[in-house]
Design a protein around this motif. Structure first.
Motif, PDB file in Angstrom:
ATOM      1  N   SER A  13      13.105  -5.674  -4.665  1.00  0.00           N
ATOM      2  CA  SER A  13      11.757  -6.230  -4.486  1.00  0.00           C
ATOM      3  C   SER A  13      11.704  -7.690  -4.874  1.00  0.00           C
ATOM      4  O   SER A  13      12.240  -8.079  -5.904  1.00  0.00           O
ATOM      5  CB  SER A  13      10.763  -5.473  -5.358  1.00  0.00           C
ATOM      6  OG  SER A  13      10.347  -4.346  -4.670  1.00  0.00           O
ATOM      7  N   LYS A  44       6.748  -4.963   8.941  1.00  0.00           N
ATOM      8  CA  LYS A  44       5.604  -5.111   8.039  1.00  0.00           C
ATOM      9  C   LYS A  44       5.086  -3.727   7.669  1.00  0.00           C
ATOM     10  O   LYS A  44       4.777  -2.913   8.534  1.00  0.00           O
ATOM     11  CB  LYS A  44       4.510  -5.921   8.758  1.00  0.00           C
ATOM     12  CG  LYS A  44       3.342  -6.309   7.888  1.00  0.00           C
ATOM     13  CD  LYS A  44       3.620  -7.590   7.145  1.00  0.00           C
ATOM     14  CE  LYS A  44       2.734  -7.774   5.943  1.00  0.00           C
ATOM     15  NZ  LYS A  44       1.620  -8.664   6.104  1.00  0.00           N
ATOM     16  N   ASP A  70       1.073  -4.394   2.848  1.00  0.00           N
ATOM     17  CA  ASP A  70       1.117  -5.782   2.371  1.00  0.00           C
ATOM     18  C   ASP A  70       2.530  -6.303   2.172  1.00  0.00           C
ATOM     19  O   ASP A  70       2.713  -7.397   1.626  1.00  0.00           O
ATOM     20  CB  ASP A  70       0.359  -5.902   1.035  1.00  0.00           C
ATOM     21  CG  ASP A  70      -1.123  -5.736   1.254  1.00  0.00           C
ATOM     22  OD1 ASP A  70      -1.567  -5.924   2.400  1.00  0.00           O
ATOM     23  OD2 ASP A  70      -1.822  -5.391   0.295  1.00  0.00           O
ATOM     24  N   PHE A  71       3.529  -5.524   2.568  1.00  0.00           N
ATOM     25  CA  PHE A  71       4.911  -5.911   2.292  1.00  0.00           C
ATOM     26  C   PHE A  71       5.729  -6.023   3.571  1.00  0.00           C
ATOM     27  O   PHE A  71       5.470  -5.335   4.547  1.00  0.00           O
ATOM     28  CB  PHE A  71       5.579  -4.864   1.394  1.00  0.00           C
ATOM     29  CG  PHE A  71       5.237  -5.069  -0.048  1.00  0.00           C
ATOM     30  CD1 PHE A  71       6.033  -5.864  -0.843  1.00  0.00           C
ATOM     31  CD2 PHE A  71       4.100  -4.485  -0.589  1.00  0.00           C
ATOM     32  CE1 PHE A  71       5.715  -6.076  -2.180  1.00  0.00           C
ATOM     33  CE2 PHE A  71       3.768  -4.686  -1.913  1.00  0.00           C
ATOM     34  CZ  PHE A  71       4.574  -5.485  -2.722  1.00  0.00           C
ATOM     35  N   TRP A  72       6.730  -6.884   3.524  1.00  0.00           N
ATOM     36  CA  TRP A  72       7.746  -6.915   4.566  1.00  0.00           C
ATOM     37  C   TRP A  72       8.960  -6.150   4.073  1.00  0.00           C
ATOM     38  O   TRP A  72       9.351  -6.294   2.909  1.00  0.00           O
ATOM     39  CB  TRP A  72       8.183  -8.362   4.848  1.00  0.00           C
ATOM     40  CG  TRP A  72       7.149  -9.156   5.577  1.00  0.00           C
ATOM     41  CD1 TRP A  72       6.215  -9.974   5.020  1.00  0.00           C
ATOM     42  CD2 TRP A  72       6.939  -9.197   6.986  1.00  0.00           C
ATOM     43  NE1 TRP A  72       5.436 -10.536   5.992  1.00  0.00           N
ATOM     44  CE2 TRP A  72       5.862 -10.073   7.219  1.00  0.00           C
ATOM     45  CE3 TRP A  72       7.556  -8.585   8.088  1.00  0.00           C
ATOM     46  CZ2 TRP A  72       5.381 -10.362   8.494  1.00  0.00           C
ATOM     47  CZ3 TRP A  72       7.079  -8.870   9.354  1.00  0.00           C
ATOM     48  CH2 TRP A  72       6.005  -9.741   9.559  1.00  0.00           C
ATOM     49  N   GLU A 101      12.497  -6.020  -0.017  1.00  0.00           N
ATOM     50  CA  GLU A 101      11.062  -5.948   0.208  1.00  0.00           C
ATOM     51  C   GLU A 101      10.466  -7.254  -0.322  1.00  0.00           C
ATOM     52  O   GLU A 101      10.912  -7.741  -1.362  1.00  0.00           O
ATOM     53  CB  GLU A 101      10.531  -4.770  -0.598  1.00  0.00           C
ATOM     54  CG  GLU A 101       9.176  -4.291  -0.195  1.00  0.00           C
ATOM     55  CD  GLU A 101       8.819  -3.038  -0.995  1.00  0.00           C
ATOM     56  OE1 GLU A 101       8.727  -1.970  -0.377  1.00  0.00           O
ATOM     57  OE2 GLU A 101       8.640  -3.155  -2.225  1.00  0.00           O
ATOM     58  N   ALA A 102       9.500  -7.812   0.401  1.00  0.00           N
ATOM     59  CA  ALA A 102       8.898  -9.070  -0.086  1.00  0.00           C
ATOM     60  C   ALA A 102       7.467  -9.190   0.410  1.00  0.00           C
ATOM     61  O   ALA A 102       7.130  -8.689   1.484  1.00  0.00           O
ATOM     62  CB  ALA A 102       9.718 -10.267   0.410  1.00  0.00           C
ATOM     63  N   GLU A 103       6.639  -9.883  -0.381  1.00  0.00           N
ATOM     64  CA  GLU A 103       5.250 -10.145   0.046  1.00  0.00           C
ATOM     65  C   GLU A 103       5.259 -11.206   1.147  1.00  0.00           C
ATOM     66  O   GLU A 103       4.468 -11.149   2.077  1.00  0.00           O
ATOM     67  CB  GLU A 103       4.442 -10.722  -1.127  1.00  0.00           C
ATOM     68  CG  GLU A 103       3.913  -9.677  -2.080  1.00  0.00           C
ATOM     69  CD  GLU A 103       3.250 -10.323  -3.292  1.00  0.00           C
ATOM     70  OE1 GLU A 103       2.617 -11.389  -3.173  1.00  0.00           O
ATOM     71  OE2 GLU A 103       3.409  -9.732  -4.382  1.00  0.00           O
ATOM     72  N   SER A 104       6.129 -12.202   0.984  1.00  0.00           N
ATOM     73  CA  SER A 104       6.182 -13.289   1.963  1.00  0.00           C
ATOM     74  C   SER A 104       7.606 -13.500   2.442  1.00  0.00           C
ATOM     75  O   SER A 104       8.545 -13.416   1.646  1.00  0.00           O
ATOM     76  CB  SER A 104       5.724 -14.612   1.333  1.00  0.00           C
ATOM     77  OG  SER A 104       4.429 -14.478   0.816  1.00  0.00           O
ATOM     78  N   LYS A 131       9.084 -11.417  -4.478  1.00  0.00           N
ATOM     79  CA  LYS A 131       7.783 -11.923  -4.042  1.00  0.00           C
ATOM     80  C   LYS A 131       7.990 -12.682  -2.726  1.00  0.00           C
ATOM     81  O   LYS A 131       7.282 -12.468  -1.755  1.00  0.00           O
ATOM     82  CB  LYS A 131       7.199 -12.831  -5.126  1.00  0.00           C
ATOM     83  CG  LYS A 131       5.803 -13.246  -4.842  1.00  0.00           C
ATOM     84  CD  LYS A 131       4.991 -13.404  -6.112  1.00  0.00           C
ATOM     85  CE  LYS A 131       3.560 -13.749  -5.779  1.00  0.00           C
ATOM     86  NZ  LYS A 131       3.266 -15.168  -5.830  1.00  0.00           N
ATOM     87  N   ASN A 177       0.169 -11.779   8.363  1.00  0.00           N
ATOM     88  CA  ASN A 177       0.113 -12.287   6.991  1.00  0.00           C
ATOM     89  C   ASN A 177       1.478 -12.260   6.334  1.00  0.00           C
ATOM     90  O   ASN A 177       2.241 -11.316   6.511  1.00  0.00           O
ATOM     91  CB  ASN A 177      -0.821 -11.408   6.141  1.00  0.00           C
ATOM     92  CG  ASN A 177      -2.242 -11.891   6.262  1.00  0.00           C
ATOM     93  OD1 ASN A 177      -2.479 -13.000   6.749  1.00  0.00           O
ATOM     94  ND2 ASN A 177      -3.180 -11.060   5.839  1.00  0.00           N
ATOM     95  N   GLY A 178       1.746 -13.282   5.558  1.00  0.00           N
ATOM     96  CA  GLY A 178       2.971 -13.271   4.764  1.00  0.00           C
ATOM     97  C   GLY A 178       4.209 -13.708   5.528  1.00  0.00           C
ATOM     98  O   GLY A 178       5.313 -13.591   5.010  1.00  0.00           O
TER      99      GLY A 178
END
Ligand SMILES: Cc1cc2nc3c(=O)[nH]c(=O)nc-3n(C[C@H](O)[C@H](O)[C@H](O)COP(=O)(O)OP(=O)(O)OC[C@H]3O[C@@H](n4cnc5c(N)ncnc54)[C@H](O)[C@@H]3O)c2cc1C
Length: 372
Positions: free
Chosen positions: A5, A180, A183-185, A195-198, A7, A326-327
């Motif tokens: 994980s 996607k 809220d995660f990729w 896994e990442a938010e952006s 960010k 998003n992201g």
């Protein structure tokens, strides 16, 4: 490897990805950069190292000026690596009356737009500063304080200092899918699932493929291979980086006395197999033009020639901004002039990812500008 994980995950270890990782890590962000080969292996490590504001598309000048602010204070950012940037003057001479007219028009346009960094100078000024020039010129465009850098050292600098600030850098790790989930990729790679938010797409000539994996816009990105030659060591005669108005030449002399010649001349690139060609006739036309400026170059031996894989956009402007979902963020398509922009792009992408306003407008680089 189990799911990791993060960010922020950056794809691509060229100048754009490494500078972005650096600015994010410096601001305390949790960031991982993934590179399919090695840091600086492609365009960012093998380019001509030209650090130039001169001759930029007017729409690109604010970004180039912002990047130059960082180049001029590079020691504060990447410490010792900054000594591989050599500021000097950058000059594009006109070799005939047609070139003079184009150059004078450019100088007038810039002055009308309020830019003062690039100015017109007459032949007497040029001859005084370049006494070894073998030909009279018809004047030229000049920028003080541009210069050249050893490209792979600068990229290593951003990558290593990013690591010191806590960034993770993973090489030999190709991204193979991007999905996607809420809220995660989820990012599938050769070294497991991340896994990442952006996600920041700095994948150079491969970036349209990354966008496709993310179900983003279809980008008209084309890969070509700009080429360069380096000569043997010659007496030091050239204290500037030079070009010729309305030609694609770029010419400099390294501290060793070797000339590096090339610039816009390009050949075929095959990004899917990491290969780029060299076309000797095109390079020899650059050599001829360079020898016209300095006859000493006509006596020099070519010791090596090479090319690198670069992504070009139809309008020669990069894509920098948010993706469709998003992201997702993009920074690619630098069309053979992205090395100088790198620090400015890294800072701007870090701002975007952190939801902050970049210091310059990115409107001209909108990712959706080719969407009908
Ligand atoms: C010969 C030559 C001369 C040039 N001269 C100049 C110059 O003098 N001045 C100037 O400003 N610019 C110059 N340029 C242009 C400049 O080098 C580029 O615009 C710039 O380096 C692009 O940086 P980048 O980070 O976008 O791309 P790259 O350096 O290509 O980095 C992208 C990285 O993404 C990685 N990647 C791709 N797909 C994946 C994947 N699926 N998973 C993980 N990683 C992936 C690639 O392996 C690559 O390392 C020149 C270019 C060349 C080739």
């Amino acid at each position: 490897m189990s799911l990791q994980s993060n960010k922020i995950l950056i794809i691509g270890g060229g100048i754009q990805g490494c500078a972005t990782a650096y600015f994010l890590a410096k601001r305390g962000q949790n960031v991982t950069l993934i590179e399919k080969d090695r840091i600086g292996r492609h365009a960012s490590g093998v380019n001509a190292g030209g650090v130039r504001r001169l001759g930029r598309d007017v729409l690109e000048i604010p970004l180039s000026l912002a990047a130059m602010d960082i180049w001029q204070n590079l020691y504060q950012e990447i410490g010792e690596y900054a000594k591989d940037f050599h500021p000097c003057f950058y000059l594009k001479v006109a070799v005939d009356e047609a070139g003079r007219e184009i150059g004078l028009m450019r100088a007038e346009d810039l002055s009308r737009a309020g830019f003062t960094h690039e100015v017109w100078v007459e032949d007497d000024h040029i001859q005084a500063r370049l006494p070894h020039l073998s030909t009279p010129t018809h004047g030229g465009l000049l920028v003080e304080g541009d210069g050249w850098a050893t490209p792979w050292r600068i990229v290593q600098g951003f990558a290593n200092v990013a690591k010191k600030h806590g960034a993770k850098i993973i090489e030999d790790c190709r991204v193979t899918s991007l999905t996607k989930f809420q809220d995660f990729w989820q990012i599938q790679t050769a070294k497991g699932l991340f896994e990442a938010e952006s996600v920041v797409n700095c994948a150079g000539a491969w970036a349209a493929g990354i966008a496709r994996l993310a179900d983003d816009h279809i980008f008209p990105l084309e890969a070509y291979a700009p080429m360069l030659v380096v000569t043997d060591k010659r007496p030091k005669i050239l204290p500037a980086v030079m070009g010729v108005v309305a030609h694609t030449l770029s010419l400099k002399q390294l501290e060793t006395g070797q000339f590096v010649i090339g610039g816009g001349v390009r050949s075929k690139a095959s990004p899917s197999i990491n290969q780029s060609d060299v076309l000797l006739p095109k390079l020899s036309s650059s050599m001829k033009l360079a020898s016209k400026l300095f006859s000493e170059i006509g006596n020099a031996q070519v010791v090596r020639c090479w090319s690198g894989i670069e992504g070009y956009m139809p309008d020669n402007l990069p894509i920098i901004g948010r993706g469709r979902q998003n992201g997702l963020f993009h920074g690619f398509g630098f069309s053979a002039h992205g090395f100088q922009l790198g620090p400015g792009v890294g800072e701007a992408l870090a701002d975007l990812v952190m939801g902050q306003q970049p210091r310059i407008s990115l409107e001209a680089f909108r990712p959706d500008r080719f969407v009908n």
